[in-house]
Design a protein around this motif. Structure first.
Motif: not given
Length: 89
Positions: A3-4, A7, A11, A18-22, A38, A40, A82
């Motif tokens: 995931a990192d 992400e 980015e 700004e991304a958050t990936v799980t 994701a 984003v 957002y």
């Protein structure tokens, strides 16, 4: 790819993103494919259709989409969208 890594690719590939990936489901140890989700946020999405926004994300992930990433659930927002979402508006 974890995931990192996804992400970081997003980015790096989308201006001011700004991304958050799980990983929304447990990886299958018998397969190398990965499922990611994701969220984003980027001003680059302003004026773009949802399809164009998602294409920007796919382009940022690049060749990993055909090698390391089996599925990518995407939610895209401009910073204003957002913020409105966070406010419950």
């Amino acid at each position: 790819m974890d995931a990192d890594d996804v992400e970081a690719a997003i980015e790096a590939g989308i201006e001011d993103a700004e991304a958050t990936v799980t990983t929304p489901r447990a990886p299958d140890p018998d397969h190398e494919d990965q499922h990611f989700a994701a969220v984003v946020v980027s001003p680059a999405f302003a004026g773009e259709s949802l399809v164009q926004q998602h294409q920007l994300v796919y382009d940022a992930v690049g060749d990993a989409m055909t090698r390391d990433v089996h599925a990518l659930e995407i939610k895209t927002y401009t910073p204003e969208e957002y913020e409105e979402r966070a406010d419950g508006s």
